[in-house]
Design a protein around this motif. Structure first.
Motif, short mmCIF file in Angstrom:
data_model
loop_
_atom_site.label_atom_id
_atom_site.label_comp_id
_atom_site.label_asym_id
_atom_site.label_seq_id
_atom_site.Cartn_x
_atom_site.Cartn_y
_atom_site.Cartn_z
N LEU A 425 0.89 -1.17 0.00
CA LEU A 425 0.00 0.00 0.00
C LEU A 425 0.92 1.21 0.00
N HIS A 426 1.02 1.86 -1.13
CA HIS A 426 1.91 3.02 -1.19
C HIS A 426 1.08 4.28 -0.92
N PHE A 427 1.15 4.75 0.33
CA PHE A 427 0.48 6.00 0.69
C PHE A 427 1.40 7.16 0.31
N PHE A 428 0.81 8.33 0.13
CA PHE A 428 1.59 9.53 -0.19
C PHE A 428 1.56 10.45 1.02
N SER A 429 2.64 11.15 1.24
CA SER A 429 2.78 11.95 2.45
C SER A 429 2.26 13.38 2.24
N PRO A 430 1.55 13.99 3.16
CA PRO A 430 1.06 13.45 4.42
C PRO A 430 -0.14 12.52 4.18
N ALA A 431 -0.04 11.32 4.78
CA ALA A 431 -0.97 10.24 4.41
C ALA A 431 -2.40 10.50 4.85
N HIS A 432 -2.60 11.39 5.83
CA HIS A 432 -3.99 11.67 6.23
C HIS A 432 -4.62 12.72 5.33
N ILE A 433 -3.82 13.30 4.43
CA ILE A 433 -4.35 14.36 3.56
C ILE A 433 -4.33 13.94 2.08
N MET A 434 -3.21 13.39 1.64
CA MET A 434 -3.09 13.03 0.22
C MET A 434 -4.07 11.89 -0.10
N ARG A 435 -4.75 12.01 -1.24
CA ARG A 435 -5.85 11.07 -1.50
C ARG A 435 -5.43 9.81 -2.26
N LEU A 436 -4.22 9.81 -2.80
CA LEU A 436 -3.84 8.65 -3.61
C LEU A 436 -3.23 7.52 -2.78
N VAL A 437 -3.58 6.28 -3.14
CA VAL A 437 -2.89 5.10 -2.60
C VAL A 437 -2.65 4.15 -3.77
N GLU A 438 -1.41 3.72 -3.97
CA GLU A 438 -1.16 2.66 -4.94
C GLU A 438 -1.29 1.33 -4.19
N LYS A 462 -9.97 7.78 0.13
CA LYS A 462 -8.82 7.85 -0.77
C LYS A 462 -9.17 7.20 -2.10
N VAL A 463 -8.36 7.50 -3.09
CA VAL A 463 -8.55 6.88 -4.40
C VAL A 463 -7.43 5.86 -4.57
N ALA A 464 -7.81 4.59 -4.72
CA ALA A 464 -6.81 3.53 -4.85
C ALA A 464 -6.59 3.20 -6.32
N VAL A 465 -5.33 2.98 -6.68
CA VAL A 465 -4.99 2.58 -8.05
C VAL A 465 -4.17 1.30 -7.94
N LEU A 466 -4.52 0.32 -8.77
CA LEU A 466 -3.80 -0.96 -8.72
C LEU A 466 -2.49 -0.85 -9.48
N SER A 467 -1.42 -1.38 -8.86
CA SER A 467 -0.12 -1.39 -9.53
C SER A 467 0.52 -2.76 -9.38
N GLY A 468 1.23 -3.17 -10.42
CA GLY A 468 2.06 -4.36 -10.29
C GLY A 468 3.40 -3.96 -9.69
N ILE A 469 4.33 -4.89 -9.67
CA ILE A 469 5.62 -4.62 -9.03
C ILE A 469 6.66 -4.15 -10.04
N CYS A 470 7.27 -3.03 -9.75
CA CYS A 470 8.48 -2.57 -10.45
C CYS A 470 9.09 -1.52 -9.55
N ASP A 471 10.29 -1.10 -9.86
CA ASP A 471 10.97 -0.14 -9.01
C ASP A 471 10.21 1.20 -9.06
N GLY A 472 9.61 1.59 -7.95
CA GLY A 472 8.89 2.86 -7.89
C GLY A 472 7.43 2.75 -8.25
#
Ligand code: CAA
Length: 693
Positions: A425-438, A462-472
């Motif tokens: 779950l890649h949250f964006f900082s600050p996690a309680h404010i930013m709406r994106l989660v990978e 939050k808005v979740a987006v599905l991602s596979g695995i790669c660097d970043g």
């Protein structure tokens, strides 16, 4: 009678009900149904008043946005509203839920408006790149005056029913909508019908006031057209009679609807909803989750915990020491206190939220958690140590998530039994404010686990987006290409200020070098040193960022990075030391600095992002181009009115983007390779949007 509009009667009052789920959008069928209702009711001598109401959760939430791409389908909303307003009988709009756009305009055509207390009312059209096109810019000012009309129309932000009453937009707020609407209708029945004055609206604003207001709107719009054109339409309401203003509003609506900006904003609206429905989730059923544990209570962990608590989860933060646990609690309390300050929550809600938080240094406290989020330092070994402990301390069926922004979760979770329960779950900082989660899926992650991640994110708003695995993953991998290109442009002769300025004019909130300085240069420096041994020797390497760090400057916090910063200020000023260092490095490398047009900088920085995204798509890391667009818009400040890099590529022409990318790769084949997918789509000047299934 139509399927979506029905008429019932109670004595002399007719009740016209729209039932068009999910949001009662006023599409063609609804418009036709209402048109027919007016035709039926107007000559009916038994009917002396008409209530316009909606079934379900909401009154009309606007025009049907899906119809915007087709041809016009009569009857026009503006004509329908005119017919309602010209009726010999009083129409009363009964408002609940979200009364938005064409919904509010329809209500403004009625002669009375009464709203349930919880109703939200607004004209959000500017956020779709258009303006209210069915009288909203002309009727609103005649009811509210200039200031409120400018606010409602140019910001698009809805207001509460109480505020709408204060503005004069509605007539009454109620706690018993059905009963009070009927009483109002019975009183109005057979009485003269109040109508809006068609003369120009009055205001005491001078020419200068209007000009200054326009400048303010322009500044806030930061390149977006619709708020400024919407402002112009509102101003017309004070200069022309209603009918002329309506004609002008219609013209501006048609002009804006066809702009790339409006198309991009409509794309953004639907993309933000479609990301929640990736194909990979179809076979997943979310599990019931009520107890969360967060390992690590630093800035990220406490932000995640704040979001979890605010979503109603009982949450435990596990820290390494009692002291760190106390600090974590203070961080969460601080986050909630600022939410109170900003008027987002009440003090009572803050207290109730904090009551659901436990902070501890006892790792075994994770034992009763349904879902555990590791949020420790971004270092494989540190994360592995946590997962090794979770292997025995967590329930065997507990879902385990890692908050990582770069690292493949499978590299540090190999000791954990039941790997199908692990996700990133890649949250964006600050996690309680930013709406994106990978939401990152490993080859083993079970679809139910992914579905749980998406449901939890939604509960956290939050808005979740599905991602596979790669660097970043999706976002940081594209950011890597962007940053690399920015570094080459700097080395080749563009200044940091020019590159940043070009990207800000493009609509980014800040340029790449301001962003690097803000984030701090140290982490990138350490990463690059670690990766030095495995770096592709063919790839061009710009040392400028490293040299700045080695010169003792690591960004905003230290007062110098790519720019200079005065004590306590975030304003980026030229740094003579850094500029000298850049010149020396160019000389050392034998680079003769060349000049760049701003448009060239933007095109190159855009092309490398699209190229990296195309690789991400062809590798199956992102399912659809819209996933990439949402990540960039919600996590990295990509202007919504450009709809994300893939939408922007379609607007610029993918053949053009391919040509730019090809030139970049031809000039430096060691560093850049054109993605096959860009080659394929750009080769026929196709559209990435066609891959958005
Ligand atoms: N037209 C078409 N579809 C719409 C829609 C609209 N105006 N509003 C919402 N929908 C759809 C969504 O796409 C979504 O569809 P899926 O389930 O297929 O994804 C569904 O309705 C539910 O929407 P949400 O998921 O957004 O539900 P929510 O409860 O979170 O939010 C809402 C409801 C506040 C109404 C939100 O959907 C919203 O803000 N909608 C847009 C409102 C708007 O912009 N209105 C102005 C339209 S333009 C206009 O009216 C021009 C004019 O002047 C005539």
């Amino acid at each position: 009678m139509s399927d979506v509009v029905t008429i019932t009667r109670e004595g002399a009052v007719a009740i016209v009900t729209i039932d068009n789920p999910p949001v009662n959008a006023v599409g063609q069928a609804v418009r036709q149904g209402l048109w027919d209702a007016v035709t039926t009711l107007e000559p009916d001598t038994q009917v002396e008043a008409v209530i316009l109401a909606c079934a379900g959760n909401t009154f009309i939430a606007g025009a049907d946005i899906r119809e915007f791409d087709g041809g016009s389908m009569e009857p026009w909303l503006a004509d329908l509203i005119d017919r309602i307003h010209s009726s010999a009988k009083p129409w009363i709009a009964a408002l609940h839920g979200t009364v938005l756009g064409g919904g509010l305009e329809t209500a403004l055509g009625c002669h009375y408006r009464i709203a349930d207390r919880r109703t939200k009312i607004g004209l959000p059209e500017v956020s779709l790149g258009i303006l209210p096109g069915a009288g909203g810019t002309q009727r609103t000012p005649r009811l509210t005056g200039a200031a409120a009309a400018v606010q409602l129309v140019t910001t698009g932000v809805p207001v509460s029913a109480e505020k709408a009453l204060e503005f004069g937009l509605i007539d009454r707020v109620t706690d018993d909508l059905d009963a009070d609407t009927m009483t109002l209708a019975q009183h109005a029945a057979g009485q003269p019908v109040p109508r809006l004055d068609p003369a120009p609206a009055e205001s005491n604003l001078s020419q200068d006031d209007w000009d200054n207001l326009r400048k303010q709107v322009e500044k806030q719009a930061r390149g977006q057209l619709s708020p400024v054109r919407a402002f112009d339409a509102v101003r017309l309401a004070f200069e022309t009679p209603l009918a002329e203003g309506m004609d002008a509003e219609r013209d501006i609506f048609m002009e804006l609807k066809e702009t790339d900006q409006s198309k991009a904003l409509r794309h953004a609206f639907f993309a933000e909803r479609a990301v929640g429905k990736p194909a990979a989730l179809k076979s997943g059923t979310p599990r019931d989750i009520s107890r969360l544990a967060v390992i690590g209570g630093g800035l990220m962990g406490s932000g995640i915990a704040t979001a979890a608590l605010s979503a109603g989860y009982t949450t435990t933060i596990v820290e390494q020491s009692a002291e760190a646990a106390t600090t974590a609690r203070e961080r969460v309390a601080g986050n909630l206190a600022s939410a109170v300050k900003r008027g987002k929550i009440t003090e009572e809600a803050r207290d109730a939220t904090l009551d659901r938080l436990t902070t501890t240094d006892d790792f075994d406290a994770v034992a009763d958690a349904d879902l555990i989020i590791e949020a420790v330092f971004e270092e494989s070994d540190v994360k592995r140590a946590v997962f090794d402990k979770l292997a025995t301390a967590a329930r065997p069926d507990a879902i385990l998530a890692t908050n990582t922004s770069y690292i493949d979760p499978t590299t540090f979770t190999s000791q954990v039994p039941n790997p199908e329960r692990i996700m990133g779950l890649h949250f964006f900082s600050p996690a309680h404010i930013m709406r994106l989660v990978e939401v990152v899926r490993t080859p083993d992650t079970h679809p139910d686990v992914l579905a749980t991640g998406f449901t939890m994110a939604k509960k956290m708003r939050k808005v979740a987006v599905l991602s596979g695995i790669c660097d970043g993953f999706i976002g940081n991998r594209i950011l890597g290409a962007y940053g690399r290109m920015a570094g080459y442009l700097l080395e080749d002769g563009a200044s940091a200020a020019q590159i940043d300025g070009a990207m800000k004019d493009f609509g980014m909130p800040m340029g790449p070098f301001e962003m690097f300085d803000m984030a701090g240069l140290q982490i990138g420096y350490s990463n690059r040193k670690r990766e030095a041994a495995t770096r592709d020797p063919q790839m061009r390497y710009s040392r400028i960022a490293d040299l700045i760090v080695e010169d003792g400057a690591t960004g905003q916090k230290t007062g110098r990075g790519f720019y200079r910063y005065e004590q306590g200020s975030r304003a980026a000023l030229p740094s003579p030391e850094t500029e000298a260092l850049i010149s020396a490095e160019r000389a050392e490398k034998g680079i003769t600095p060349r000049s760049f047009e701003d448009s060239e900088i933007v095109a190159m920085l855009h092309a490398v992002q699209v190229n990296e995204a195309a690789k991400i798509l062809q590798e199956g890391i992102a399912e659809r181009p819209l996933d990439v667009d949402v990540v960039k818009m919600m996590g990295y400040g990509y202007p919504r009115w450009r709809g994300g890099p893939m939408q922007e590529a379609d607007a610029r022409g993918t053949a053009q983007v391919l040509s730019t990318m090809q030139s970049i790769a031809d000039a430096d084949p060691g560093s850049w390779h054109v993605a096959d997918l860009l080659q394929e789509i750009g080769g026929k000047n196709g559209r990435f949007a066609d891959l958005n299934t």
